[in-house]
Design an enzyme around this catalytic site. Structure first.
Site, PDB file in Angstrom:
ATOM      1  N   ASP A 102      17.401  39.295  46.451  1.00 22.57           N
ATOM      2  CA  ASP A 102      18.811  38.939  46.302  1.00 22.57           C
ATOM      3  C   ASP A 102      19.402  39.765  45.175  1.00 22.57           C
ATOM      4  OD1 ASP A 102      18.767  37.014  48.325  1.00 22.57           O
ATOM      5  OD2 ASP A 102      18.200  35.416  46.950  1.00 22.57           O
ATOM      6  N   ASP A 111      22.410  37.037  53.834  1.00 18.78           N
ATOM      7  CA  ASP A 111      23.008  35.707  53.651  1.00 18.78           C
ATOM      8  C   ASP A 111      24.481  35.722  54.054  1.00 18.78           C
ATOM      9  OD1 ASP A 111      20.550  34.842  52.620  1.00 18.78           O
ATOM     10  OD2 ASP A 111      21.139  35.346  50.569  1.00 18.78           O
TER      11      ASP A 111
END
Length: 196
Positions: A126, A144
């Site tokens: 991330d 995401d």
């Protein structure tokens, strides 16, 4: 029968090309940030006053939930995510609207992007971090974003399809037609994928 095979082939070809494109975009973005952020002081690149690019590995599920159970759960995440992706692909092939087709493609593309990370890197990378004063949104990635966009498209498509069915019911239809449309609404409300 030949028309059905042609429809399935076109659906497979289109969906696969969309999914592969999204996975490539996701993986290239992760590769670039992994390669460049690891040399950044503090593993962070300030983009704006509210957006940073950070170097972080997510060993849990969405937004880092359950990361303390990583050693027990990575195999479970891999198996579960793979089964979910297969089921979503099945639903996408059955979809009857462009909205549901696009929504499922985005969700699957994002899920596969994160699944690749978990399978080959042991965790999901991330790097996007929004914050404002004391508020800090959990770090996420493009996969995401694709999943979120896909879910929004699916919700909007469901609402639009339901409105069309309700408008058709208000028209001059005989009882058999109304009952058939009501059955389609019931099937959709129960998690089916039938649409008028």
């Amino acid at each position: 029968m030949c028309l059905l095979i042609k429809k399935l082939y076109l659906t497979f070809a289109r969906s696969t090309s969309i999914i592969i494109t999204l996975v490539i975009i996701d993986q290239l973005s992760k590769w670039w940030f992994i390669d460049n952020l690891r040399w950044t002081p503090g593993l962070m690149l300030k983009v704006t006053s509210f957006l940073n690019m950070v170097y972080t590995w997510n060993y849990g599920i969405s937004f880092g939930l359950m990361r303390e159970y990583y050693q027990y759960s990575n195999a479970i995440f891999l198996i579960t995510n793979t089964l979910i992706v297969c089921y979503l692909y099945y639903l996408m092939i059955r979809s009857n609207t462009i909205g549901s087709f696009a929504g499922y493609s985005f969700v699957i593309g994002g899920a596969v992007g994160n699944l690749i990370d978990r399978c080959f890197r042991g965790a999901v990378f991330d790097f996007i971090h929004f914050h404002y004063h004391n508020y800090s949104f959990p770090v996420f990635n493009l996969a995401d974003c694709f999943i979120t966009i896909g879910v929004i498209i699916l919700i909007e498509d469901y609402d639009n399809t339901k409105k069309v069915i309700e408008e058709k019911i208000k028209g001059n239809y005989d009882n058999a037609q109304i009952e058939a449309m009501a059955e389609k609404i019931r099937n959709t409300d129960q998690g089916g994928n039938d649409k008028v």
